[in-house]
Design a protein around this motif. Sequence first.
Motif, short mmCIF file in Angstrom:
data_model
loop_
_atom_site.label_atom_id
_atom_site.label_comp_id
_atom_site.label_asym_id
_atom_site.label_seq_id
_atom_site.Cartn_x
_atom_site.Cartn_y
_atom_site.Cartn_z
N GLY A 1 -7.47 -47.64 28.19
CA GLY A 1 -6.44 -48.48 27.58
C GLY A 1 -5.09 -48.37 28.25
N LEU A 2 -4.95 -47.49 29.23
CA LEU A 2 -3.64 -47.22 29.84
C LEU A 2 -3.20 -48.41 30.69
CD1 LEU A 2 -1.47 -45.01 30.17
CD2 LEU A 2 -2.70 -44.26 32.22
N THR A 3 -1.99 -48.92 30.40
CA THR A 3 -1.44 -50.06 31.15
C THR A 3 -0.12 -49.75 31.81
OG1 THR A 3 -0.31 -50.91 29.19
CG2 THR A 3 -2.56 -51.70 29.59
N THR B 1 -2.79 -42.66 20.46
CA THR B 1 -2.06 -43.83 20.96
C THR B 1 -0.64 -43.48 21.40
OG1 THR B 1 -1.33 -44.39 18.73
CG2 THR B 1 -3.38 -45.40 19.50
N ALA C 1 -7.51 -50.83 32.60
CA ALA C 1 -6.41 -51.73 32.23
C ALA C 1 -5.17 -51.53 33.08
CB ALA C 1 -6.06 -51.53 30.75
N GLN D 1 -2.01 -46.28 25.68
CA GLN D 1 -1.63 -47.45 26.46
C GLN D 1 -0.49 -47.17 27.42
OE1 GLN D 1 -0.94 -50.80 23.89
NE2 GLN D 1 -2.98 -50.73 22.99
N SER D 2 0.40 -46.24 27.08
CA SER D 2 1.52 -45.93 27.97
C SER D 2 1.83 -44.45 27.90
CB SER D 2 2.75 -46.76 27.61
OG SER D 2 3.23 -46.38 26.33
#
Length: 691
Positions: free
Chosen positions: A142-144, A98, A167, A121-122
């Motif tokens: 999950g990458l936003t 994560t 995402a 996510q980032s």
Amino acid sequence: MKKYSVIFCFLLATVFVGVPSFFAFAGEQGTLGDSQVDYVFEESTGTLTLTGTGATPDYTPKSLPPFAAHRSQIRTVQVEDGITGLGDNLLRQLTAVTDVQLPDSLRTIGSNTFFHVAALQSIRIPAGVTGIGSYAFAACSGLTDIQFDNMAGSLQLGACAFIDCKALTAAQFPVGTGFGQYAVGYQDEDGRPMTAFTLRGLTGTTAQYYADAAAQITFDPALELTQGATFGNTFQSYSGTDWYRYTPTATGTYHFYSMGSVDTVVRLCDSSKADLGQGSDDRSLYDLNFDLTCTLQAGETYYFQVTNNHSLGAYTAYLYPGKVIGFSAAFPADQVLVTGVDSTARTDSDGQTYAYFDLNAFTDRLQITITYDTGDQVTLPLTEKNYNGHVFSLTDDQVAHHWTEGTYTATLTWGDQTAAVPVQVHTHVYTAQRTEPTCVADGQILYTCTCGDSYATPIAKLGHTAPATHRVEPTCTLPGYTYDYCTRCRAHLSDTVSTPALGHDYTAVVIPPTTTEEGYTRYTCRRCGSSYDANYQPALSYTVTGRAVAMESTDGSHPHNYLLVGTTIELGDESVRTGEDGTFSIAVAPGTYTLTVGADFYLCRQVQVTVTTQSVDLGDVPVMAYDLTGDGYVNARDLVTLQQYAADIDRGDGAYERLLDFNGDGRITAADMDGAAGFIGAGKLDESIYD
């Protein structure tokens, strides 16, 4: 690849009972292939740390790095400064990750490097990265959010680099990005578009061209500003306009300014791009960059319009919280300035020479932490002295107070604010340790300072001496040899030349057999004295036997065979006594001997004996007794002595009883006395009686 499994143990003191307890957690560490990059995985924290220098190796889906065995346990990836490249498939399918921290030293990210890192996510991409390989972040579902520290730079984005990132509905890339096929905004390599995707960028850049070529991608002609990142563009026409958007999370003063040679102007606009009446043109008469300080409200969206004023060229722009309320600065803890290495010699007003440290030569390592009125903090190196409208300057008191050893204080000034900067200074004091050279190896003098620093001055090797010859003469059994050698180190300087062994030179001595020992021939070497025996002959076992009896008449007769017990028998060098039966036996070698029978109280008798090839039995050997005085004669004096002995026996003295029992009947009787008287009465007798 080296790989190690380790168990870490921590000893914790129990507060309540004071009994230590042990907690163990597993981990793994090793080196990635033949690279200079090591890895450590700590299971307790779920952290994978990469350290070292250079790039990691490339891997394949079927041959992944060793830590991939922990893919479901790794939650954080920490890449330390010094690593320049992340190889193909390096972090592939680490599905639990994560958080990823990338270093400023990073330059390239390989193909499939972050493939299917689904929980991420980032990601922040450091300013130095110039290449991201194909499928690098593919299937990161999950990458936003993607952030680039240098939005004004160049980047080559490989084909399908961010494909199937479900995402990721919007993104922006550096203005100099080259987009590979289906690099972003697509579901798969067949070109199926995302349901909705917005690509932000500046008008006229490659981002617009990439978006325009794909009907399903919406192009947003404005870049989202992030604090501390580098933005910018190159104006190639006099009517250029760049739009930047910012939505602050906190109300406060913000500072948006540019750097570069092009004449730039900025206007602050609201969310509809309507001019709010605030702007900036030239910072000064000699500085054509804009410098805008403004108050922004939290949650409101603002646009900054940047145009060029009859000027072409490149600019960079930065957004920071505008009001600095304080800052601190420090060199790294291991930054030590060394006299003579980091200093130059100067002379003060008193004519004294001292070491001067130019701190401006080390400002690239000075880290500044700035605190703003919004509560934000920014840490940055002092690489750009013009910052947020003021210039950083570093001063010290070295001229008045010379720096030699210890911690001193410099002053960092920005506007009307200052911060103390500790500076560690060290002067080496070396001790010398000498290692003497040898014939083949250099020596050295090693100088070591108390701080651990060291250097060495070499001492040339001595070389071998003129050769001397070592000679070992051959012996009877060992070969001889010669070789040349160095008299200093004893090393051989030539081949060894052998001389054959001499062999033995024997002489023979015959040792005849004896009655008790074998005979043999002894061969003795004239040179070395070694010997051996051969030609053994058996010991001689011939004997001379007989029985000693008392002569009873001058004619030599012995009708009663009175036994002479304990009488001495001598033959050559051998001497025995007769037994209880008067017999004797002597072992002899072949030869002629004189046998002597008799001792005290006897007239000794000698018999010639010749032994040839068999034993000799002499039978009875009669011997004249009664020489009681021991004068070699038997006469009247012996009779008187005999009578005296007899009287002693009558008085109880039995010492002579056996001696006087001539007839051997165990008693002293008249018969014994009569026998003696017969001899004694014959006159004076001697050994001639045996002739």
